[in-house]
Design a protein around this motif. Structure first.
Motif, PDB file in Angstrom:
ATOM      1  N   GLN A 149      79.347 -20.804 -10.908  1.00  0.00           N
ATOM      2  CA  GLN A 149      78.805 -21.308  -9.648  1.00  0.00           C
ATOM      3  C   GLN A 149      77.280 -21.140  -9.624  1.00  0.00           C
ATOM      4  N   LYS A 152      73.103 -21.530  -5.074  1.00  0.00           N
ATOM      5  CA  LYS A 152      73.231 -22.219  -3.791  1.00  0.00           C
ATOM      6  C   LYS A 152      74.698 -22.308  -3.376  1.00  0.00           C
ATOM      7  N   SER A 153      75.566 -22.616  -4.323  1.00  0.00           N
ATOM      8  CA  SER A 153      76.999 -22.696  -4.061  1.00  0.00           C
ATOM      9  C   SER A 153      77.559 -21.329  -3.664  1.00  0.00           C
ATOM     10  N   VAL A 154      77.108 -20.282  -4.342  1.00  0.00           N
ATOM     11  CA  VAL A 154      77.538 -18.922  -4.017  1.00  0.00           C
ATOM     12  C   VAL A 154      77.110 -18.579  -2.592  1.00  0.00           C
ATOM     13  N   ASN A 156      76.546 -20.604  -0.108  1.00  0.00           N
ATOM     14  CA  ASN A 156      77.363 -21.371   0.844  1.00  0.00           C
ATOM     15  C   ASN A 156      78.769 -20.790   0.969  1.00  0.00           C
ATOM     16  N   GLN A 157      79.383 -20.440  -0.170  1.00  0.00           N
ATOM     17  CA  GLN A 157      80.758 -19.916  -0.139  1.00  0.00           C
ATOM     18  C   GLN A 157      80.845 -18.581   0.579  1.00  0.00           C
TER      19      GLN A 157
END
Length: 185
Positions: A149, A152-154, A156-157
């Motif tokens: 990941q 940025k994805s981390v 968001n999650q």
């Protein structure tokens, strides 16, 4: 282990002459009761013994999570015996009378296997200790990053800021004593 007193004493003397420290037992049961299964080394055992056989001993060692490699010897070796010993993880099965150089080679291989497993276990223990020093959030960040990941994805999650992920990433690398995510993975 050897149930024959003379054979056991001769093997112990031969091992001592080759600078190996050896303990000898007349049965697998006695070995399991008295031996320290945490020491570095290997086990040389006869396939056929009164009480627990060499195979039974291997099964019990496995049940006890022992990492001591086993060298099996037998005066009655055949293919099924060899297959059973090897399936249980024996380094080798030597047929009596065996050549002393074969035994030395088997001991060298067994001791090297034991040393390799000990190093792997030590490394695993160190990694577990480092992971335990991470916070719950850092562990979550680490798992997501190692899974590929992006920061940025981390963020968001997990519902945290991008800078927080970057800070956690640096702390994770530092705590885990690695320089990069590929090394961490």
């Amino acid at each position: 282990m050897e149930d024959d007193d003379a054979g056991r004493d001769a093997l112990r003397a031969w091992l001592a002459a080759h600078h190996f420290r050896a303990s000898a037992f007349d049965s697998a049961e006695r070995f399991l009761d008295e031996a320290d299964l945490t020491v570095a080394g290997c086990i040389i055992t006869d396939f056929r013994m009164p009480g627990l056989s060499g195979i039974d001993l291997q099964v019990e060692l496995s049940r006890r999570k022992s990492i001591l490699p086993v060298i099996m010897v037998s005066g009655y070796a055949d293919v099924p015996v060899a297959v059973r010993a090897m399936r249980q993880g024996a380094v080798t099965l030597l047929e009596k009378p065996y050549d002393n150089s074969e035994l030395l080679d088997a001991i060298d291989e067994a001791l090297q296997r034991n040393a390799n497993v000990r190093v792997q276990l030590e490394n695993t223990t160190q990694v577990k200790e480092r992971v335990a020093r991470l916070s719950d959030t850092q562990r979550q960040v680490m798992h997501l990053l190692v899974a590929g990941q992006a920061n940025k994805s981390v963020a968001n999650q997990l519902g945290i800021g991008l800078r927080t992920v970057e800070r956690h990433r640096q702390q994770i690398l530092q705590t885990m004593e690695v320089d990069s995510l590929p090394e961490l993975a």
